[in-house]
Motif scaffolding. Structure first.
Motif: not given
Ligand code: ARG
Length: 261
Positions: A136-147
């Motif tokens: 999950f930590e790897d998503l820090k610099p990324m665009k994260i899609g959620v509901q």
């Protein structure tokens, strides 16, 4: 002379009859048997709730709700309701019951009451096959899609900051997955059941699931309006019955037999 009193007498009699009658109707048992509880569920969330060809809602949550209603002896009408509108619909009284893979959280407990848990879940990360994401930590610099308004939304905000523009919110999970496919987001975070089902049923999209043991366990509950103890008690008793008599296991096996949780 007598005639003059007749209308008054009739009026008095019918009044007595009327009040007697409405008193009788107001007894809990009589009132309950006529009530139809309106249930809200997000119908874009297979295998928990989705629309079949006849536009009826089907899925794990729907079967659980029907079994619970059956044991509780209550009538229900289930209405497809977008997830981010569910809580408000309950508070406003437009829905009496919510079943929609809703995680029991302390924050939600402030505004609604939950049944005992009926399912245990956790978050999973979905990325394109060639992604390097391993946790999950790897998503820090990324665009994260959620509901929108989900526990995934909350987790993403905790990771990158409350008002961060890198959290992209979607009304439904299919819309979030569509964005992942188009490259508008780098990853989608969501509940394991729906994520696993989607990836399995869409093999051509080349999605890959990453699980991170750091995600906590989440417990799904059926929600009722805060303070509706009478209804909650009924639902809990019915839930206990479907757990004890094997109904819940049967429903679980029907939808998740081939899915590793
Ligand atoms: N369990 C998560 C939550 O409560 C996600 C629920 C989303 N469910 C749905 N039916 N759309 O926030």
């Amino acid at each position: 002379m007598k005639q003059r009193y007749l209308p008054a007498l009739i009026l008095a009699c019918s009044f007595i009859a009327f009040t007697a009658c409405s008193k009788k109707d107001a007894t809990p048992a009589a009132a309950e048997s006529r009530v139809e509880y309106v249930v809200g569920a997000d119908g874009a969330y297979a295998p928990f709730a989705s629309e079949n060809e006849q536009k009826e809602l089907v899925g794990f949550d729907i079967d659980i709700m029907k079994a619970v209603a059956d044991k509780a002896g209550i009538k229900i009408k289930i209405i497809n309701t977008p997830f981010d509108g569910l809580f408000n619909a309950l508070t406003q009284g437009d829905r009496d019951i919510l079943i929609s893979t809703i995680t029991i959280t302390d924050q939600r407990r402030q505004t609604m009451d939950f049944s005992e848990p009926y399912f245990v879940a956790n978050q999973l990360i979905v990325v394109p096959q060639d992604s390097k994401v391993a946790k999950f930590e790897d998503l820090k610099p990324m665009k994260i899609g959620v509901q929108s308004a989900t526990t995934a939304d909350e987790a993403a905000q905790n990771l990158v900051g409350k008002n961060s523009p890198s959290v992209k919110r979607f009304e439904s999970m299919p819309l979030a997955f569509q964005e992942l496919e188009g490259g508008g987001v780098d990853a989608v975070v969501g509940d394991n059941g729906v994520v696993t089902n989607y990836v399995k049923n869409n093999p051509t999209k080349n999605f890959h699931i990453v699980s991170d043991p750091a995600f906590p366990k989440e417990y799904y509950g059926i929600a009722v309006k805060k303070g509706n103890q009478a209804l909650l008690t009924k639902l809990n008793q019915a839930l206990a019955q479907i757990k004890a008599d094997g109904t819940e296991d049967r429903i679980y096996a029907h939808y998740f037999a081939d899915q590793k949780q």
